[in-house]
Design a protein around this motif. Structure first.
Motif, PDB file in Angstrom:
ATOM      1  N   GLY A   1     -33.218  35.825  -2.698  1.00  0.00           N
ATOM      2  CA  GLY A   1     -33.093  37.172  -2.219  1.00  0.00           C
ATOM      3  C   GLY A   1     -31.659  37.519  -1.911  1.00  0.00           C
ATOM      4  N   LYS A   2     -31.473  38.767  -1.539  1.00  0.00           N
ATOM      5  CA  LYS A   2     -30.130  39.256  -1.232  1.00  0.00           C
ATOM      6  C   LYS A   2     -29.697  38.783   0.154  1.00  0.00           C
ATOM      7  N   ARG A   3     -28.393  38.612   0.302  1.00  0.00           N
ATOM      8  CA  ARG A   3     -27.784  38.177   1.557  1.00  0.00           C
ATOM      9  C   ARG A   3     -26.604  39.105   1.865  1.00  0.00           C
ATOM     10  N   TRP A   4     -26.298  39.229   3.142  1.00  0.00           N
ATOM     11  CA  TRP A   4     -25.130  39.997   3.547  1.00  0.00           C
ATOM     12  C   TRP A   4     -23.894  39.105   3.455  1.00  0.00           C
ATOM     13  N   VAL A   5     -22.909  39.525   2.649  1.00  0.00           N
ATOM     14  CA  VAL A   5     -21.631  38.821   2.523  1.00  0.00           C
ATOM     15  C   VAL A   5     -20.528  39.864   2.688  1.00  0.00           C
ATOM     16  N   TRP A   6     -19.729  39.699   3.734  1.00  0.00           N
ATOM     17  CA  TRP A   6     -18.621  40.594   4.025  1.00  0.00           C
ATOM     18  C   TRP A   6     -19.045  42.066   3.976  1.00  0.00           C
ATOM     19  N   GLY A   7     -20.176  42.349   4.578  1.00  0.00           N
ATOM     20  CA  GLY A   7     -20.644  43.716   4.702  1.00  0.00           C
ATOM     21  C   GLY A   7     -21.344  44.292   3.482  1.00  0.00           C
ATOM     22  N   ARG A   8     -21.652  43.446   2.505  1.00  0.00           N
ATOM     23  CA  ARG A   8     -22.339  43.917   1.296  1.00  0.00           C
ATOM     24  C   ARG A   8     -23.592  43.088   1.073  1.00  0.00           C
ATOM     25  N   LEU A   9     -24.633  43.733   0.586  1.00  0.00           N
ATOM     26  CA  LEU A   9     -25.881  43.055   0.278  1.00  0.00           C
ATOM     27  C   LEU A   9     -25.822  42.577  -1.176  1.00  0.00           C
ATOM     28  N   VAL A  10     -25.752  41.251  -1.380  1.00  0.00           N
ATOM     29  CA  VAL A  10     -25.546  40.688  -2.724  1.00  0.00           C
ATOM     30  C   VAL A  10     -26.413  39.437  -2.918  1.00  0.00           C
ATOM     31  N   TYR A  11     -26.504  39.004  -4.159  1.00  0.00           N
ATOM     32  CA  TYR A  11     -27.126  37.726  -4.484  1.00  0.00           C
ATOM     33  C   TYR A  11     -26.025  36.674  -4.540  1.00  0.00           C
ATOM     34  N   VAL A  12     -26.314  35.492  -4.053  1.00  0.00           N
ATOM     35  CA  VAL A  12     -25.372  34.375  -4.119  1.00  0.00           C
ATOM     36  C   VAL A  12     -26.032  33.283  -4.961  1.00  0.00           C
ATOM     37  N   ILE A  13     -25.395  32.930  -6.064  1.00  0.00           N
ATOM     38  CA  ILE A  13     -25.916  31.922  -6.992  1.00  0.00           C
ATOM     39  C   ILE A  13     -24.898  30.793  -7.060  1.00  0.00           C
ATOM     40  N   ALA A  14     -25.375  29.560  -7.058  1.00  0.00           N
ATOM     41  CA  ALA A  14     -24.469  28.416  -7.145  1.00  0.00           C
ATOM     42  C   ALA A  14     -25.059  27.371  -8.081  1.00  0.00           C
ATOM     43  N   THR A  15     -24.183  26.643  -8.731  1.00  0.00           N
ATOM     44  CA  THR A  15     -24.599  25.530  -9.580  1.00  0.00           C
ATOM     45  C   THR A  15     -23.559  24.429  -9.462  1.00  0.00           C
ATOM     46  N   ARG A  16     -23.996  23.205  -9.604  1.00  0.00           N
ATOM     47  CA  ARG A  16     -23.080  22.065  -9.600  1.00  0.00           C
ATOM     48  C   ARG A  16     -22.354  22.033 -10.940  1.00  0.00           C
ATOM     49  N   LEU A  17     -21.042  21.807 -10.907  1.00  0.00           N
ATOM     50  CA  LEU A  17     -20.255  21.773 -12.135  1.00  0.00           C
ATOM     51  C   LEU A  17     -20.548  20.515 -12.936  1.00  0.00           C
ATOM     52  N   ASP A  18     -20.417  20.653 -14.255  1.00  0.00           N
ATOM     53  CA  ASP A  18     -20.614  19.537 -15.178  1.00  0.00           C
ATOM     54  C   ASP A  18     -19.527  18.496 -14.948  1.00  0.00           C
ATOM     55  N   SER A  19     -19.905  17.236 -14.951  1.00  0.00           N
ATOM     56  CA  SER A  19     -18.943  16.171 -14.629  1.00  0.00           C
ATOM     57  C   SER A  19     -18.331  15.521 -15.861  1.00  0.00           C
ATOM     58  N   LYS A  20     -18.533  16.045 -17.066  1.00  0.00           N
ATOM     59  CA  LYS A  20     -17.999  15.418 -18.279  1.00  0.00           C
ATOM     60  C   LYS A  20     -16.481  15.302 -18.249  1.00  0.00           C
ATOM     61  N   GLN A  21     -15.787  16.383 -17.866  1.00  0.00           N
ATOM     62  CA  GLN A  21     -14.331  16.357 -17.870  1.00  0.00           C
ATOM     63  C   GLN A  21     -13.760  15.988 -16.515  1.00  0.00           C
ATOM     64  N   LYS A  22     -14.542  15.988 -15.508  1.00  0.00           N
ATOM     65  CA  LYS A  22     -14.030  15.763 -14.159  1.00  0.00           C
ATOM     66  C   LYS A  22     -14.002  14.279 -13.840  1.00  0.00           C
ATOM     67  N   SER A  23     -12.824  13.731 -13.740  1.00  0.00           N
ATOM     68  CA  SER A  23     -12.712  12.314 -13.413  1.00  0.00           C
ATOM     69  C   SER A  23     -12.825  12.083 -11.904  1.00  0.00           C
ATOM     70  N   LYS A  24     -12.477  13.103 -11.114  1.00  0.00           N
ATOM     71  CA  LYS A  24     -12.483  12.966  -9.665  1.00  0.00           C
ATOM     72  C   LYS A  24     -13.511  13.903  -9.036  1.00  0.00           C
TER      73      LYS A  24
END
Length: 150
Positions: A1-24
């Motif tokens: 659902g929507k969340r309040w972020v800095w005074g705006r009602l928005v969707y927040v979506i997150a995903t873990r980054l692919d680790s193929k190129q990330k050595s650290k």
């Protein structure tokens, strides 16, 4: 659902980054997208947009210096963009070929390669067209073949 972020009602979506190129990579490597529209398409849209951002970066300061042309005629600018898009793909294909022959081994602190595949190919093509081509042809590099489907 929507969340309040800095005074705006928005969707927040997150995903873990692919680790193929990330050595650290750590457990905290996430991509976070905030949007007011269609959260189910946000990651796909962002992925598509990032490809466009990469192209524009190459067209501007990281390769072709498009902004220095100062074109204002729409037809001329359209033709130039079409040619630069072909040149971008040509440089990417050259970079992929070169990476398969001599991989970019240096990984920076942020986990990405020291040079982009575009830049790797762009530099190779530039050297091919400005310096004697004999040493490059002996390496199996034939840039005209990258433009062919066969």
């Amino acid at each position: 659902g929507k969340r309040w972020v800095w005074g705006r009602l928005v969707y927040v979506i997150a995903t873990r980054l692919d680790s193929k190129q990330k050595s650290k990579q750590t457990d905290d490597d996430f991509l976070i997208i905030i949007t007011a529209h269609e959260p189910q398409n946000a990651l796909t849209d962002y992925r598509r947009r990032w490809g466009i951002e990469t192209l524009f970066g190459a067209l501007k300061t990281r390769g072709f210096c498009l902004e220095s042309t100062h074109f204002i005629d729409k037809r001329r600018l359209s033709k130039l963009l079409a040619l630069l898009a072909i040149a971008f793909v040509w440089a990417m294909k050259a970079g992929l070929w070169r990476h398969s022959q001599r991989p970019i081994r240096i990984i920076k602190a942020h986990g990405r390669r020291a040079r982009s595949l575009f830049r790797y190919g762009f530099d190779l093509l530039r050297r091919f067209f400005t310096v004697s081509t004999q040493p490059l042809l002996g390496s199996g590099f034939h840039p005209i073949q990258f433009l062919s489907c066969t």
